[in-house]
Design a protein around this motif. Structure first.
Motif, PDB file in Angstrom:
ATOM      1  N   THR A 126       6.599   6.933 -14.108  1.00 36.89           N
ATOM      2  CA  THR A 126       5.972   5.624 -14.302  1.00 36.89           C
ATOM      3  C   THR A 126       5.341   5.541 -15.687  1.00 36.89           C
ATOM      4  OG1 THR A 126       5.533   5.513 -11.926  1.00 36.89           O
ATOM      5  CG2 THR A 126       4.285   4.011 -13.332  1.00 36.89           C
ATOM      6  N   ASP A 186      10.834   0.689 -11.128  1.00 40.18           N
ATOM      7  CA  ASP A 186      10.217   1.966 -10.778  1.00 40.18           C
ATOM      8  C   ASP A 186      10.493   2.265  -9.303  1.00 40.18           C
ATOM      9  OD1 ASP A 186       8.814   4.280 -11.198  1.00 40.18           O
ATOM     10  OD2 ASP A 186       6.830   3.359 -11.196  1.00 40.18           O
ATOM     11  N   GLU A 187      10.511   3.535  -8.940  1.00 41.29           N
ATOM     12  CA  GLU A 187      10.728   3.963  -7.546  1.00 41.29           C
ATOM     13  C   GLU A 187      12.061   3.443  -6.997  1.00 41.29           C
ATOM     14  OE1 GLU A 187       7.763   5.301  -5.255  1.00 41.29           O
ATOM     15  OE2 GLU A 187       7.391   6.131  -7.230  1.00 41.29           O
TER      16      GLU A 187
HETATM   17 MG   LIG Z   1       5.540   6.789 -10.445  1.00 41.82          MG
END
Ligand SMILES: [Mg+2]
Ligand SMILES: Nc1ncnc2c1ncn2[C@@H]1O[C@H](COP(=O)(O)OP(=O)(O)OP(=O)(O)O)[C@@H](O)[C@H]1O
Length: 390
Positions: A54, A171-172
Motif C-alpha cells: 500500500t 489495492d488488495e
Molecule cells: Mg496494504
C-alpha cells in the motif's frame, strides 16, 4: 517537543528503498503522459502483509499527481463488489480533479463530469449484475464493454482538459473474484487494442496469491507484469529510520540503528513499530539522539504490539488451520516442507492442501517454492510454540 514521525500500520512519511519499483511505475506514467496512450498491461506488486504494498502504491499515486494525473484509488475487499467500486472511485476522482478551470471552460467540464458520473453510477450496477450471473466459461461481455467505455471516457476526459491521464490504483486485488479479475483483464486487453485512444495506467497490489489468481482468471492474465516486493535491505532499513527523525531534527546512534535493523530483519512494519516505540521511550528533544538504551526500553512495548497481532492471526484461523500452524511451528524456524507439516498433523501430505491454501490466502504463511512455506510475520512461529492449546 517534536512529535513521533514513525508510522506503524500507516503510509510512511519517507518511503525507503523501492527505487526499482518506483521506476516501474514512473515508466508507465511517462508513457501515458508523453504519448497519451495506454501505459501497458496491468502492473501488479505482490508481497505478504506488512511488506509495503500500500505504501508503494500511495507513493506512486503521489508521483502521478505531481505529474498531472488524475488518480482513482480502489481498496478492493471481499465485502464490496470491486467493479462498481472502480466506477465510483473514478467518478469521485474526476469530481475532485483540481485541473478543472474556472469560468465557462470549467462549467463545460462540470457538465461532462456530471454526465459521466451519472453514467458511472448505472454501469456500476449493470456490471455487477453481469458478474453476479456466473457464466463461468465466457467472460461477461457486457460488463467488459461498460468498464471499457468508462475507462476510455474518463481517461480521455482528463487528457482533453489538460491532464496527463488517468491512473487507476487497485489495492488488495487478491480479494477480487475470478469473474471480476477476468472482466478487468479483458477490459485492459481491449483498451490495449486501441492504445492511442486510452491515456490510462493501472497499477495494483495484492498478496502473493494474486499472480496465480489473475492467470487463472484469464488465459492472458500472465501478460500482466508481476513484481514481488521483498523486505528492505539493511541500508534501506536504516534510511527508513533516519529520514523521518532527521526531519524533526533528531538523530540516531549507530548502535541503536544496528539493533533495530537486526531485530526487524528488514520487515517494514517492524522497522516503523520499533522506530516508534524507541521514539516514545526517549521522548527526544530537537537536536538530541536516539540511543540503544531507548531501543531497549521500547522493545517490550513493540513485543506486546506484535503479540497482539500474533493473537489476532491465531484467533482468525479455524481449528484445522491452527493444527496446521502448530505442526508448522513445531517443524522449526524458516522454510518448512509439506511432508514435515503433514507428519506433524499425523495425516497424508495431500490432506493438508485446503488449510495450506486458506492460510496463504489470509497472508499468514507464504509459499517459497518447491512446496516449502514460511510464516509471513516475524516471531509467529515462536508465538505458536509458546501457546498451551496449540
Ligand atoms: Mg496494504
Ligand atoms: N519503503 C518503506 N519505507 C518505510 N516504511 C515502510 C516502507 N514500506 C512500508 N513501510 C511501513 O511498513 C508498514 C506496512 O506497510 P504497508 O501497509 O504499505 O504494507 P502492505 O504490504 O500494504 O501490508 P498489508 O498486506 O497488511 O496491507 C507501514 O507501517 C509502513 O509505514
Amino acid at each position: 517537543m517534536p512529535s513521533n514521525p514513525y508510522t506503524p500500520g500507516q503510509v510512511p512519511r519517507i518511503l525507503a528503498g523501492r527505487a526499482v519499483e518506483m521506476r516501474r511505475i514512473e515508466g508507465l506514467l511517462a508513457r501515458v503522459a508523453t504519448y497519451g496512450e495506454l501505459g501497458g498491461p496491468l502492473l501488479l506488486f505482490h508481497a505478504p502483509r506488512g511488506i509495503g504494498k500500500t505504501s508503494l502504491l500511495r507513493a506512486g499515486q503521489r508521483r502521478a499527481v505531481e505529474s498531472g494525473f488524475v488518480t482513482a484509488w480502489v481498496a478492493c475487499s471481499r465485502q464490496q463488489p470491486v467493479l462498481p467500486e472502480i466506477a465510483h472511485a473514478i467518478g469521485r476522482a474526476l469530481d475532485r480533479a483540481d485541473a478543472v478551470p474556472s469560468g465557462a471552460a470549467g462549467s463545460s467540464w462540470r457538465g461532462q463530469l456530471e454526465r459521466l458520473t451519472v453514467e458511472v453510477g448505472i454501469p456500476g450496477a449493470k456490471v455487477q449484475a453481469q458478474v453476479g450471473r456466473k457464466e463461468a466459461t465466457a467472460p461477461p461481455q457486457a460488463a467488459i464493454g461498460i468498464l471499457e467505455s468508462l475507462l476510455h471516457d474518463a481517461s480521455s476526459l482528463v487528457r482533453q482538459h489538460g491532464g496527463a491521464g488517468l491512473l487507476l490504483l487497485l489495492d488488495e486485488l487478491h480479494t477480487a473474484s475470478a469473474d471480476e479479475m477476468s472482466v478487468l483483464l479483458n477490459t485492459l486487453q481491449n483498451l490495449d487494442g486501441e492504445r492511442t485512444e486510452n491515456p490510462l495506467a493501472t497499477v495494483a497490489a495484492g498478496l502473493p496469491v494474486t499472480p496465480e489468481a489473475l492467470t487463472r482468471a484469464a488465459t492472458f492474465g500472465e501478460r500482466s507484469t508481476f513484481v514481488s516486493l521483498d523486505v528492505l535491505s539493511d541500508d534501506d532499513a536504516r534510511a527508513a529510520l533516519v529520514g523521518p527523525a532527521e526531519a524533526e531534527g533528531v538523530g540516531w546512534s549507530d548502535a541503536a540503528l544496528t539493533a533495530i535493523v537486526a531485530e526487524s530483519r528488514g520487515y517494514p512494519y517492524l522497522i516503523q513499530l520499533l522506530g516508534s516505540t524507541t521514539w516514545d521511550a526517549a521522548a527526544p528533544a530537537s537536536g538530541s539522539r536516539l540511543t540503544l538504551a531507548a531501543v531497549k526500553r521500547g522493545l517490550p512495548v513493540a513485543r506486546d504490539q506484535l503479540a497482539a497481532m500474533h493473537r489476532a492471526r491465531w484467533g482468525a484461523a479455524t481449528r484445522l488451520e491452527q493444527r496446521f500452524l502448530a505442526a508448522m511451528a513445531a517443524a522449526g524456524e524458516g522454510n518448512v516442507t509439506r511432508a514435515a507439516i503433514a507428519a506433524g498433523m499425523g495425516v497424508d501430505s495431500r490432506a493438508i492442501s485446503v488449510p495450506r491454501e486458506r492460510l496463504i490466502d489470509k497472508g499468514v504463511i507464504e509459499p517459497v517454492g518447491h512446496g516449502l512455506v514460511r510464516f509471513t510475520l516475524p516471531g509467529f512461529g515462536a508465538f505458536v510454540r509458546g501457546l498451551d492449546d496449540a
